[in-house]
Design an enzyme around this catalytic site. Structure first.
Site, PDB file in Angstrom:
ATOM      1  N   ASP A  44       7.339 -24.412 -28.975  1.00 49.28           N
ATOM      2  CA  ASP A  44       7.948 -25.742 -28.987  1.00 49.28           C
ATOM      3  C   ASP A  44       7.490 -26.510 -27.746  1.00 49.28           C
ATOM      4  O   ASP A  44       8.277 -26.769 -26.832  1.00 49.28           O
ATOM      5  CB  ASP A  44       9.478 -25.587 -29.017  1.00 49.28           C
ATOM      6  CG  ASP A  44      10.200 -26.909 -29.095  1.00 49.28           C
ATOM      7  OD1 ASP A  44       9.540 -27.931 -29.347  1.00 49.28           O
ATOM      8  OD2 ASP A  44      11.424 -26.926 -28.880  1.00 49.28           O
ATOM      9  N   SER A  93      17.026 -23.723 -28.269  1.00 49.89           N
ATOM     10  CA  SER A  93      16.562 -22.631 -29.125  1.00 49.89           C
ATOM     11  C   SER A  93      16.879 -21.242 -28.587  1.00 49.89           C
ATOM     12  O   SER A  93      17.297 -20.371 -29.366  1.00 49.89           O
ATOM     13  CB  SER A  93      15.063 -22.785 -29.410  1.00 49.89           C
ATOM     14  OG  SER A  93      14.322 -22.949 -28.228  1.00 49.89           O
ATOM     15  N   GLY A  99       4.114 -20.801 -20.973  1.00 48.81           N
ATOM     16  CA  GLY A  99       4.343 -20.196 -22.272  1.00 48.81           C
ATOM     17  C   GLY A  99       3.088 -19.883 -23.046  1.00 48.81           C
ATOM     18  O   GLY A  99       3.054 -18.947 -23.854  1.00 48.81           O
ATOM     19  N   HIS A 115      16.027 -26.271 -35.588  1.00 54.22           N
ATOM     20  CA  HIS A 115      16.955 -25.160 -35.390  1.00 54.22           C
ATOM     21  C   HIS A 115      17.514 -24.638 -36.705  1.00 54.22           C
ATOM     22  O   HIS A 115      17.840 -23.447 -36.813  1.00 54.22           O
ATOM     23  CB  HIS A 115      18.069 -25.589 -34.442  1.00 54.22           C
ATOM     24  CG  HIS A 115      17.597 -25.783 -33.036  1.00 54.22           C
ATOM     25  ND1 HIS A 115      18.211 -26.621 -32.138  1.00 54.22           N
ATOM     26  CD2 HIS A 115      16.528 -25.250 -32.379  1.00 54.22           C
ATOM     27  CE1 HIS A 115      17.563 -26.588 -30.991  1.00 54.22           C
ATOM     28  NE2 HIS A 115      16.534 -25.769 -31.111  1.00 54.22           N
TER      29      HIS A 115
END
Length: 282
Positions: free
Chosen positions: A166, A102, A146, A18
């Site tokens: 991720d 995130s 995703g 992050h």
């Protein structure tokens, strides 16, 4: 790896990931033109560190818990402020009870003209993510695999921005799939910034992953990593890595400031170490 994120939210890997993500978003904000962030494995958006899952591992205490208590010099503090301010906005009063995933972190950093697409496959997690962003016209939450988004949603209409990848690393040969999907995504949107998180656990697999990226034909790839300790024969998460394609020109200098500080704060018994390596040229 069975990386169910509620158990690991706010751990050292999140802090490093992050911090990098925030620096890239801050770079994109240097121009007035709008941009979009696409988060392909978004999770639930906001994590309760008092939950049974987080308390079971307690990993956040050696991650964000250490960072908020650390003494930082002025230069490091300035670079970490976007992340730390986002964390503090999720917590009222003393202590850290909530940690932004995130998509929530990115949303804190966006300007009014910027947009976020948060993608999550798990139905229950996607429902929770939609609740987190209910009524937010700048954020679009999609229940979708995703990996499919790397085709259907690229390039974004803004033509500026980044893709955060991720994955949970629950599938066989996740490293191989990442390279294959990146090659296809890069062909669709060669000018986008791609940031890909990966765990440093199986060191042979990680090295093979780096080699495949070097040979992929994708230009301008850097590898950022931080390890808590030297490798051992014990299967454990020794470190965290982030591949960045088309990195901002300022990122190397920023990482050369941030990574040594994070290695000192997060490393075990002073054994934390970091590296920044260019895998392919521009």
């Amino acid at each position: 790896m069975n990386y169910r994120h509620a158990y690991h939210a706010g751990n050292f890997a999140d802090v490093v990931k992050h911090a990098i993500l925030a620096r890239i978003v801050e770079y994109l904000k240097r121009k007035d033109k709008a941009f979009r962030v696409i988060d392909t494995h978004a999770g639930i958006g906001l994590y309760d560190l008092s939950s049974e899952e987080a308390q079971k591992t307690g990993e956040w205490r050696d991650g964000i818990g250490r960072l908020v208590e650390a003494s930082l010099n002025e230069k490091t503090s300035k670079l970490l402020n976007p992340l730390l301010e986002a964390v503090h906005k999720e917590n009222q009063g003393a202590g850290i009870l909530h940690y932004p995933g995130s998509p929530r972190l990115v949303r804190h950093l966006l300007r009014k003209q910027d947009r976020l697409t948060a993608i999550e496959l798990h139905p229950q997690d996607a429902a929770r993510l939609k609740d987190v962003f209910a009524g937010d016209f700048q954020t679009r939450v999609i229940e979708l695999d995703g990996w499919l988004a790397l085709g259907a949603h690229l390039p974004p209409k803004e033509k500026r921005g980044m893709v955060l990848i991720d994955p949970p690393f629950e599938e066989e040969d996740e490293f191989g799939r990442i390279v294959t999907k990146l090659e296809k995504a890069h062909r669709r949107w060669p000018g986008g910034i791609y940031a890909v998180w990966y765990p440093i656990k199986n060191h042979d697999a990680v090295q093979a992953f780096r080699i495949r990226l070097t040979e992929s034909g994708i230009a301008d790839v850097i590898d950022i990593r931080l390890e808590l300790r030297p490798p051992s024969d014990e299967p454990r998460l020794d470190g965290t890595g982030m591949i960045v394609i088309n990195p901002p020109f300022v990122l190397r200098e920023e990482m050369e400031t941030l990574l040594p500080a994070l290695a000192d704060i997060l490393g075990e018994e002073g054994k934390g170490r970091w590296a920044l390596e260019r895998l392919t040229t521009e």
